[in-house]
Design a protein around this motif. Sequence first.
Motif, mmCIF file in Angstrom:
data_model
loop_
_atom_site.group_PDB
_atom_site.id
_atom_site.type_symbol
_atom_site.label_atom_id
_atom_site.label_comp_id
_atom_site.label_asym_id
_atom_site.label_seq_id
_atom_site.Cartn_x
_atom_site.Cartn_y
_atom_site.Cartn_z
ATOM 1 N N GLY A 52 47.643 54.014 49.597
ATOM 2 C CA GLY A 52 47.703 52.878 49.558
ATOM 3 C C GLY A 52 47.072 52.553 51.202
ATOM 4 O O GLY A 52 47.251 53.749 51.915
ATOM 5 N N SER A 67 44.485 42.246 53.435
ATOM 6 C CA SER A 67 44.304 42.974 52.203
ATOM 7 C C SER A 67 44.697 43.878 51.715
ATOM 8 O O SER A 67 44.178 44.638 51.909
ATOM 9 N N ARG A 69 46.049 47.449 49.602
ATOM 10 C CA ARG A 69 46.369 47.951 48.208
ATOM 11 C C ARG A 69 47.216 48.806 47.858
ATOM 12 O O ARG A 69 46.527 49.933 48.315
ATOM 13 N N TYR A 70 47.701 48.679 46.665
ATOM 14 C CA TYR A 70 48.922 49.944 46.648
ATOM 15 C C TYR A 70 49.161 50.075 45.229
ATOM 16 O O TYR A 70 49.859 49.200 44.474
ATOM 17 N N TYR A 80 49.943 47.965 39.874
ATOM 18 C CA TYR A 80 49.221 48.312 41.257
ATOM 19 C C TYR A 80 49.330 46.678 40.949
ATOM 20 O O TYR A 80 49.271 45.819 40.611
ATOM 21 N N GLU A 82 47.895 44.024 44.512
ATOM 22 C CA GLU A 82 46.731 43.849 45.539
ATOM 23 C C GLU A 82 47.454 42.223 46.262
ATOM 24 O O GLU A 82 47.566 41.763 45.368
ATOM 25 N N ASN A 84 46.424 39.884 49.360
ATOM 26 C CA ASN A 84 46.419 39.301 50.109
ATOM 27 C C ASN A 84 46.964 38.089 51.197
ATOM 28 O O ASN A 84 47.544 36.839 50.228
#
Length: 155
Positions: A52, A67, A69-70, A80, A82, A84
Amino acid sequence: MSPTLEFSFRIAITVDAPTIVSSDPARGKRQLIPILGGEVSGALEGHVLPGGVDSQFIQPDGLCRLSARYALATKDGTVYIENNGIRRLPSAFTANLFGDDMGFFKHVPVEDIYFKATPTFEVDDPRLHWLTESVFICDAKRTPDTVNLDMYRVL
């Protein structure tokens, strides 16, 4: 009725040194922080999958827009995320944000850092569908080497 928060789970993420894409204190700094792994505990149990990234833009005033993502591997399947949000340090530490060494975080009292995010989830197993049916708020704590993310479901 006013909303309330219910603690759901914690993600303790291990990060690597940032890759600086651009840095100019007058315009801002773009950096990518690799996510190496970590652990998940609470209503979810498992680990953070490597690979990620947390993409950050630090404004000249020190406000960091991030932001991330991982993915997580849990006992019920893959998640998953996201995530932010924003991170704000006391002004005395703003100049440190434009260097390469994030070790200065050990000198910043955790309670003095505003670090909040709004995660969204994708899941591959019906047992995890509850993650996609509510709004979550993330209360984060940054240390020199890790990020602890406490996820709260808004009721």
